[in-house]
Scaffold this active site. Structure first.
Site, PDB file in Angstrom:
ATOM      1  N   ALA A   1       0.860  -1.189   0.000  1.00  0.00           N
ATOM      2  CA  ALA A   1       0.000   0.000   0.000  1.00  0.00           C
ATOM      3  C   ALA A   1       0.890   1.231   0.000  1.00  0.00           C
ATOM      4  O   ALA A   1       2.051   1.164   0.430  1.00  0.00           O
ATOM      5  CB  ALA A   1      -0.882  -0.015   1.247  1.00  0.00           C
TER       6      ALA A   1
ATOM      7  N   GLY B   1       0.599  -5.219   0.599  1.00  0.00           N
ATOM      8  CA  GLY B   1      -0.528  -5.323  -0.330  1.00  0.00           C
ATOM      9  C   GLY B   1      -0.104  -5.885  -1.685  1.00  0.00           C
ATOM     10  O   GLY B   1      -0.917  -6.493  -2.393  1.00  0.00           O
TER      11      GLY B   1
ATOM     12  N   GLU C   1      -0.229  -9.485  -1.338  1.00  0.00           N
ATOM     13  CA  GLU C   1      -1.644  -9.870  -1.223  1.00  0.00           C
ATOM     14  C   GLU C   1      -2.357  -9.819  -2.577  1.00  0.00           C
ATOM     15  O   GLU C   1      -3.197 -10.669  -2.877  1.00  0.00           O
ATOM     16  CB  GLU C   1      -2.327  -8.962  -0.189  1.00  0.00           C
ATOM     17  CG  GLU C   1      -1.808  -9.241   1.219  1.00  0.00           C
ATOM     18  CD  GLU C   1      -2.229  -8.203   2.247  1.00  0.00           C
ATOM     19  OE1 GLU C   1      -2.104  -6.990   1.961  1.00  0.00           O
ATOM     20  OE2 GLU C   1      -2.690  -8.589   3.329  1.00  0.00           O
TER      21      GLU C   1
ATOM     22  N   GLU D   1       4.041  -5.489   7.210  1.00  0.00           N
ATOM     23  CA  GLU D   1       3.160  -4.470   7.803  1.00  0.00           C
ATOM     24  C   GLU D   1       3.420  -4.222   9.283  1.00  0.00           C
ATOM     25  O   GLU D   1       3.224  -3.116   9.770  1.00  0.00           O
ATOM     26  CB  GLU D   1       1.681  -4.859   7.611  1.00  0.00           C
ATOM     27  CG  GLU D   1       1.188  -4.711   6.182  1.00  0.00           C
ATOM     28  CD  GLU D   1       1.366  -5.961   5.344  1.00  0.00           C
ATOM     29  OE1 GLU D   1       2.198  -6.816   5.701  1.00  0.00           O
ATOM     30  OE2 GLU D   1       0.673  -6.082   4.321  1.00  0.00           O
TER      31      GLU D   1
HETATM   32  N1  CAA Z   1       4.598   3.298  -0.233  1.00  0.00           N
HETATM   33  C1  CAA Z   1       5.003   4.493  -0.685  1.00  0.00           C
HETATM   34  N2  CAA Z   1       6.227   4.679  -1.244  1.00  0.00           N
HETATM   35  C2  CAA Z   1       7.042   3.627  -1.350  1.00  0.00           C
HETATM   36  C3  CAA Z   1       6.676   2.349  -0.881  1.00  0.00           C
HETATM   37  C4  CAA Z   1       5.378   2.201  -0.313  1.00  0.00           C
HETATM   38  N3  CAA Z   1       4.900   1.016   0.108  1.00  0.00           N
HETATM   39  N4  CAA Z   1       7.714   1.507  -1.089  1.00  0.00           N
HETATM   40  C5  CAA Z   1       8.671   2.217  -1.682  1.00  0.00           C
HETATM   41  N5  CAA Z   1       8.280   3.507  -1.834  1.00  0.00           N
HETATM   42  C6  CAA Z   1       9.028   4.610  -2.412  1.00  0.00           C
HETATM   43  C7  CAA Z   1      10.095   5.110  -1.475  1.00  0.00           C
HETATM   44  O1  CAA Z   1       9.562   6.019  -0.539  1.00  0.00           O
HETATM   45  C8  CAA Z   1      11.044   5.752  -2.451  1.00  0.00           C
HETATM   46  O2  CAA Z   1      10.523   7.008  -2.834  1.00  0.00           O
HETATM   47  P1  CAA Z   1      11.425   8.362  -2.737  1.00  0.00           P
HETATM   48  O3  CAA Z   1      12.572   8.100  -3.686  1.00  0.00           O
HETATM   49  O4  CAA Z   1      10.503   9.418  -3.177  1.00  0.00           O
HETATM   50  O5  CAA Z   1      11.881   8.433  -1.332  1.00  0.00           O
HETATM   51  C9  CAA Z   1      10.982   4.849  -3.672  1.00  0.00           C
HETATM   52  O6  CAA Z   1       9.753   4.144  -3.556  1.00  0.00           O
HETATM   53  C10 CAA Z   1      12.103   3.828  -3.735  1.00  0.00           C
HETATM   54  O7  CAA Z   1      12.109   3.133  -2.491  1.00  0.00           O
HETATM   55  P2  CAA Z   1      13.439   2.990  -1.593  1.00  0.00           P
HETATM   56  O8  CAA Z   1      14.334   4.148  -1.778  1.00  0.00           O
HETATM   57  O9  CAA Z   1      12.985   2.688  -0.194  1.00  0.00           O
HETATM   58  O10 CAA Z   1      14.098   1.713  -2.276  1.00  0.00           O
HETATM   59  P3  CAA Z   1      15.039   0.622  -1.595  1.00  0.00           P
HETATM   60  O11 CAA Z   1      15.548  -0.224  -2.714  1.00  0.00           O
HETATM   61  O12 CAA Z   1      16.000   1.253  -0.681  1.00  0.00           O
HETATM   62  O13 CAA Z   1      14.050  -0.250  -0.677  1.00  0.00           O
HETATM   63  C11 CAA Z   1      12.025  -1.500  -0.195  1.00  0.00           C
HETATM   64  C12 CAA Z   1      13.026  -1.024  -1.290  1.00  0.00           C
HETATM   65  C13 CAA Z   1      12.714  -2.503   0.707  1.00  0.00           C
HETATM   66  C14 CAA Z   1      10.877  -2.183  -0.948  1.00  0.00           C
HETATM   67  C15 CAA Z   1      11.536  -0.289   0.612  1.00  0.00           C
HETATM   68  O14 CAA Z   1      11.100   0.711  -0.287  1.00  0.00           O
HETATM   69  C16 CAA Z   1      10.396  -0.621   1.528  1.00  0.00           C
HETATM   70  O15 CAA Z   1      10.616  -1.184   2.586  1.00  0.00           O
HETATM   71  N6  CAA Z   1       9.160  -0.222   1.150  1.00  0.00           N
HETATM   72  C17 CAA Z   1       7.973  -0.400   1.986  1.00  0.00           C
HETATM   73  C18 CAA Z   1       7.500  -1.835   1.980  1.00  0.00           C
HETATM   74  C19 CAA Z   1       6.313  -1.992   2.915  1.00  0.00           C
HETATM   75  O16 CAA Z   1       6.398  -1.752   4.108  1.00  0.00           O
HETATM   76  N7  CAA Z   1       5.174  -2.445   2.354  1.00  0.00           N
HETATM   77  C20 CAA Z   1       3.946  -2.664   3.120  1.00  0.00           C
HETATM   78  C21 CAA Z   1       3.097  -1.443   3.064  1.00  0.00           C
HETATM   79  S1  CAA Z   1       1.683  -1.565   4.120  1.00  0.00           S
HETATM   80  C22 CAA Z   1       0.553  -2.475   3.255  1.00  0.00           C
HETATM   81  O17 CAA Z   1       0.803  -2.945   2.174  1.00  0.00           O
HETATM   82  C23 CAA Z   1      -0.794  -2.626   3.935  1.00  0.00           C
HETATM   83  C24 CAA Z   1      -1.729  -3.567   3.274  1.00  0.00           C
HETATM   84  O18 CAA Z   1      -1.590  -4.781   3.373  1.00  0.00           O
HETATM   85  C25 CAA Z   1      -2.908  -3.103   2.547  1.00  0.00           C
END
Ligand code: CAA
Length: 259
Positions: free
Chosen positions: A67, A110, A113, A133
């Site tokens: 998400a 998500g 999922e 999450e």
């Molecule tokens: N939401 C919004 N932005 C996201 C994102 C997310 N889930 N995942 C990555 N991005 C964005 C980052 O903020 C970044 O943007 P900026 O350059 O503007 O800062 C860009 O994508 C690239 O990401 P990273 O610089 O973090 O890339 P990385 O290679 O260092 O790391 C990653 C990759 C490990 C996937 C890391 O981005 C990460 O941990 N992302 C979040 C993953 C996460 O927690 N997902 C679960 C979300 S909650 C959910 O999904 C609820 C549900 O079930 C409905």
């Protein structure tokens, strides 16, 4: 609204649609806009006879990283309910035609999922599946605590959801989460080949088989077997059954109409 479409839709073969999630700068984070566009496309194809199978993919780095966390600060229990995010995820789960996920890179939260709500997952070697999450103080909200243990078992699901530990493509294959692992350049190609194989087959039989397999998760075996027998009996009355049998006997490909 962003200028670039958040999803791209193409028709790589008759009856097949390829949907590519397209927010590379955010690793295809599932914004409300992206989920809405996906749900709208799928809902539009439910009764469209020109669409018999859909492949869903993302980019090289990410299928979808979950998400959109940047939408979270303003979200409350009320907005979660009112925005009907769950309904958008449900559009994927209730899509009656075959849906194949072609996953390269991250499929997290998500994103994992959404992939699990598809019928078949093809993973590139770089794919990483995870439910991180808990790191945000929440839990998987669209099937991670339900579809994941039914697929990979309790222990691995607990590891992924409680310790937020992702798994790679090889492990996802051994756990039964994905059907196949391919080199990352071939993931979409393989998913499309499967979609093409499916659309050449009788649409009603395909649809009923999908429905029954999904029902098997919450149907007692005896009831499921009865339903299977009755569904099969009904298919014996279709034009496609006549055509399939005639094509076999005449040693030619079948031409199926979904009638
Ligand atoms: N939401 C919004 N932005 C996201 C994102 C997310 N889930 N995942 C990555 N991005 C964005 C980052 O903020 C970044 O943007 P900026 O350059 O503007 O800062 C860009 O994508 C690239 O990401 P990273 O610089 O973090 O890339 P990385 O290679 O260092 O790391 C990653 C990759 C490990 C996937 C890391 O981005 C990460 O941990 N992302 C979040 C993953 C996460 O927690 N997902 C679960 C979300 S909650 C959910 O999904 C609820 C549900 O079930 C409905």
């Amino acid at each position: 609204m962003s200028e670039e479409p958040v999803i791209r839709i193409t028709e790589p073969a008759p009856f097949v649609r390829l949907v590519t999630m397209n927010r590379p700068g955010a690793l295809n984070a599932l914004s409300g806009e992206l989920l809405g566009a996906l749900a709208q496309a799928l809902d539009g194809w439910r009764h469209d006879e020109a669409v018999r199978a859909v492949v869903l993919t993302g980019g090289e780095r990410a299928f979808a990283a979950g998400a959109d966390i940047k939408e979270f600060p303003l979200q409350t229990p009320a907005t979660q309910i009112l925005e009907e995010r769950a309904a958008l995820f449900d559009a994927i789960g209730r899509f009656p035609k075959p849906l194949i996920a072609a996953v390269n890179g991250y499929a997290l939260g998500g994103g994992c999922e959404v992939a699990m709500a598809c019928d078949i997952i093809i993973a590139g070697e770089t794919a990483r599946f995870g439910q991180p999450e808990v790191n945000l103080g929440i839990i998987p909200g669209a099937g991670g605590t339900q579809r994941l243990p039914r697929t990979v078992g309790k222990s691995l699901a607990m590891l992924m959801c409680l310790a937020a530990e992702p798994i790679d493509a090889k492990r996802a294959l051994s756990a039964g989460l994905v059907a196949e692992v391919t080199p990352k350049e071939l993931t979409v190609e393989r998913a499309l080949a499967i979609a093409k194989a499916i659309v050449a087959r009788p649409p009603l039989a395909v649809r009923v088989a999908k429905d029954l397999i999904l029902r098997s998760y919450d149907t007692p075996l005896d009831a499921g077997l009865k339903l299977e027998r009755r569904s099969n009996a009904a298919l014996f009355g279709t034009e496609d059954k006549q055509e399939g049998v005639a094509a076999f006997i005449e040693k030619r490909p079948g031409n199926f109409k979904g009638r």
